[in-house]
Design a protein around this motif. Structure first.
Motif, PDB file in Angstrom:
ATOM      1  N   ARG A  87      -5.223  -7.519  -9.251  1.00 43.99           N
ATOM      2  CA  ARG A  87      -4.002  -8.280  -9.434  1.00 43.99           C
ATOM      3  C   ARG A  87      -3.136  -8.443  -8.274  1.00 43.99           C
ATOM      4  N   ARG A  88      -3.707  -8.531  -6.943  1.00 45.95           N
ATOM      5  CA  ARG A  88      -3.057  -8.979  -5.433  1.00 45.95           C
ATOM      6  C   ARG A  88      -3.466 -10.401  -5.452  1.00 45.95           C
ATOM      7  N   ALA A  89      -5.331 -10.330  -6.293  1.00 49.87           N
ATOM      8  CA  ALA A  89      -5.838 -11.349  -5.869  1.00 49.87           C
ATOM      9  C   ALA A  89      -4.982 -12.521  -6.750  1.00 49.87           C
ATOM     10  N   ARG A  90      -4.558 -11.922  -7.966  1.00 55.99           N
ATOM     11  CA  ARG A  90      -3.702 -13.048  -9.309  1.00 55.99           C
ATOM     12  C   ARG A  90      -2.808 -13.485  -8.661  1.00 55.99           C
ATOM     13  N   GLY A  91      -1.731 -12.574  -7.487  1.00 55.77           N
ATOM     14  CA  GLY A  91      -0.519 -13.486  -6.648  1.00 55.77           C
ATOM     15  C   GLY A  91       0.317 -12.059  -7.003  1.00 55.77           C
ATOM     16  N   GLU A  92       0.153 -10.677  -7.853  1.00 51.07           N
ATOM     17  CA  GLU A  92       1.348 -10.041  -7.633  1.00 51.07           C
ATOM     18  C   GLU A  92       1.386  -8.991  -6.488  1.00 51.07           C
ATOM     19  N   GLN A  93       2.301  -8.915  -6.125  1.00 48.33           N
ATOM     20  CA  GLN A  93       2.659  -8.447  -5.223  1.00 48.33           C
ATOM     21  C   GLN A  93       3.007  -7.185  -5.303  1.00 48.33           C
ATOM     22  N   LEU A  94       1.909  -6.477  -4.913  1.00 48.81           N
ATOM     23  CA  LEU A  94       1.772  -4.388  -5.338  1.00 48.81           C
ATOM     24  C   LEU A  94       1.447  -4.018  -3.647  1.00 48.81           C
ATOM     25  N   LYS A  95       2.168  -2.976  -3.740  1.00 46.86           N
ATOM     26  CA  LYS A  95       2.379  -2.251  -2.728  1.00 46.86           C
ATOM     27  C   LYS A  95       1.731  -0.378  -3.405  1.00 46.86           C
ATOM     28  N   VAL A  96       0.496  -0.235  -2.675  1.00 50.55           N
ATOM     29  CA  VAL A  96      -0.082   1.261  -2.743  1.00 50.55           C
ATOM     30  C   VAL A  96      -0.509   2.403  -1.691  1.00 50.55           C
ATOM     31  N   THR A  97       0.339   3.274  -1.467  1.00 52.21           N
ATOM     32  CA  THR A  97       0.151   4.029  -0.460  1.00 52.21           C
ATOM     33  C   THR A  97      -0.474   5.589  -0.378  1.00 52.21           C
ATOM     34  N   ARG A  98      -0.973   5.436  -1.457  1.00 50.04           N
ATOM     35  CA  ARG A  98      -1.447   7.258  -2.233  1.00 50.04           C
ATOM     36  C   ARG A  98      -1.923   7.119  -3.233  1.00 50.04           C
ATOM     37  N   LEU A  99      -3.684   7.574  -3.216  1.00 46.45           N
ATOM     38  CA  LEU A  99      -3.552   7.968  -4.728  1.00 46.45           C
ATOM     39  C   LEU A  99      -4.389   9.000  -4.566  1.00 46.45           C
ATOM     40  N   GLY A 100      -4.916   9.994  -5.159  1.00 43.72           N
ATOM     41  CA  GLY A 100      -5.087  11.405  -5.349  1.00 43.72           C
ATOM     42  C   GLY A 100      -6.874  11.105  -6.361  1.00 43.72           C
ATOM     43  N   LEU A 101      -7.522  12.099  -6.538  1.00 42.26           N
ATOM     44  CA  LEU A 101      -8.735  11.862  -6.975  1.00 42.26           C
ATOM     45  C   LEU A 101      -9.364  13.942  -7.728  1.00 42.26           C
ATOM     46  N   SER A 102      -9.619  14.348  -8.739  1.00 43.10           N
ATOM     47  CA  SER A 102      -9.392  15.472  -9.023  1.00 43.10           C
ATOM     48  C   SER A 102     -10.558  15.727  -8.358  1.00 43.10           C
ATOM     49  N   SER A 103     -11.949  14.865  -7.756  1.00 40.04           N
ATOM     50  CA  SER A 103     -12.694  15.635  -7.578  1.00 40.04           C
ATOM     51  C   SER A 103     -13.446  14.674  -6.367  1.00 40.04           C
ATOM     52  N   ALA A 104     -14.254  14.589  -5.024  1.00 39.70           N
ATOM     53  CA  ALA A 104     -14.539  13.753  -4.616  1.00 39.70           C
ATOM     54  C   ALA A 104     -15.574  12.807  -5.019  1.00 39.70           C
ATOM     55  N   GLU A 105     -15.302  11.437  -4.368  1.00 40.41           N
ATOM     56  CA  GLU A 105     -16.518  10.544  -5.336  1.00 40.41           C
ATOM     57  C   GLU A 105     -16.778  10.383  -3.630  1.00 40.41           C
ATOM     58  N   PRO A 106     -18.173   9.020  -4.274  1.00 42.42           N
ATOM     59  CA  PRO A 106     -18.821   8.630  -2.853  1.00 42.42           C
ATOM     60  C   PRO A 106     -17.648   8.049  -1.211  1.00 42.42           C
ATOM     61  N   ALA A 107     -18.468   8.064  -0.381  1.00 42.34           N
ATOM     62  CA  ALA A 107     -17.895   7.220   1.042  1.00 42.34           C
ATOM     63  C   ALA A 107     -17.585   6.317   0.748  1.00 42.34           C
TER      64      ALA A 107
END
Length: 357
Positions: A87-107
């Motif tokens: 979405r950013r590469a297509r020109g959208e101004q998108l701000k994300v500061t927090r994400l959540g995962l139910s369980s760990a994923e690869p580093a």
């Protein structure tokens, strides 16, 4: 000379009595139809190898996972990163500061997400056993360490020269593992610290039309693709050392059985490439791939690299009937999960994410 349709071209070569390698072409046709890696090995082990047999080998593996391309990232965090980056590469101004995962994923997936989305706070609800942060087997070499829930590179960042060389070598997928091995040769001249640093610090893609285009859809793919290229480079490290006691072998085995990560199957891919080139290594490498797949299957939770490990098992030289049966079962289960319209009931299949500002 060729139409671009690998199946049609191979059939034509197999049926041409004047083609000096029509037996190799017949084996390639049978591999395309059956997936039996013994047929692919027969192509490689042609009694009169030359540049044309390598072309036939590449055609046999065309559009097949690991033989021609690296499986796409499948993690929830990778899907989010692709959405944000696209979405950013297509020109959208998108701000994300927090994400959540139910369980760990690869580093590597976590780090790739931050390379694309920026310094995002990623909350992880749980680390179900077996803990993704613990290596499958203890080893000397590692590229990741954890500070609590946070994955961090275990070593220093690579040099700017190493980054430039990687971007030059790894711009495209390989035509086959054989050609990939040859192209990765310059990476083998880098210091080992540079090679390990590339795997964890995840430098960005080259500024080319290909990666500008992919930035709009799957920006995580560069990070998934570059690590196997680096591992092919490790396969060239200190090539004068005898294989059984070599640094290159020890590094790749340690990474394959380190923490659960993209680096694990990337390292195994390099070992599989070595097995194609050196028949004496085939049984050892088969055992290593099977052992890592067994560990993934035994985990009582989602293992995001399990499917790619199964795809790699199927194309490992010397793959036995029981190896293929296990790998096929893993892939069938993954396909069934993808086809299910309702969410899969086991808790290990549920993942979620959120964003905030």
């Amino acid at each position: 000379m060729f139409s671009g349709d690998a199946d049609a071209d191979l059939r034509q070569l197999a049926d041409d009595p004047t083609f000096p390698h029509h037996d190799a072409a017949r084996h390639a046709v049978r591999f395309r139809a059956s997936g039996d890696v013994a047929e692919l090995i027969a192509v490689h082990d042609d009694p009169h190898p030359c540049g044309m047999t390598e072309v036939v080998f590449a055609m046999a593996g065309s559009k097949r996972p690991w033989l021609n391309w690296v499986p796409m990232p499948s993690e929830a965090i990778s899907n989010v990163a692709n959405e944000i980056g696209g979405r950013r590469a297509r020109g959208e101004q998108l701000k994300v500061t927090r994400l959540g995962l139910s369980s760990a994923e690869p580093a590597s997936a976590m780090t790739a997400c931050r390379r694309i989305a920026g310094p995002v706070d990623i909350g992880i609800a749980e680390f179900p056993p077996p803990d993704i942060r613990a290596p499958v087997r203890p080893g000397r070499y590692a590229v990741w360490r954890y500070d609590g829930t946070e994955p961090l590179p275990a070593g220093p960042a690579p040099s700017a020269a190493a980054v430039r060389l990687l971007q030059d070598v790894a711009d495209e997928p390989w035509q086959s593992p054989l050609s990939g091995y040859v192209k990765a040769d310059p990476l083998g001249e880098l210091p080992l610290d540079d090679l390990l640093g590339l795997l964890a610090h995840l430098p960005g893609p080259p500024d080319t039309a290909r990666w500008q285009h992919l930035a709009k859809s799957t920006p995580t793919y560069w990070y998934r693709l570059m690590q196997p290229w680096v591992c092919l480079g490790i396969l060239h490290h200190a090539k004068d050392e005898p294989w059984p006691t070599s640094t290159r072998r020890q590094v790749l085995v340690d990474l394959a059985f380190g923490v659960e990560d993209w680096v694990a199957d990337a390292a195994l891919f390099a070992l599989v490439t070595a097995a194609y080139r050196e028949p004496d290594l085939r049984e050892e490498v088969r055992q290593l791939v099977r052992a890592r797949l067994d560990a993934a299957v035994a985990a009582n939770r989602l293992v995001t690299i399990e499917e790619s490990l199964a795809q790699l098992m199927i194309v490992t030289p010397g793959c036995r009937a029981d190896d293929r049966a296990l790998a096929t079962a893993v892939l069938a289960r993954a396909a069934q999960d993808d086809d299910d319209e309702e969410p899969a009931p086991p808790p290990r299949k549920r993942r979620w994410w959120q964003r905030g500002s």
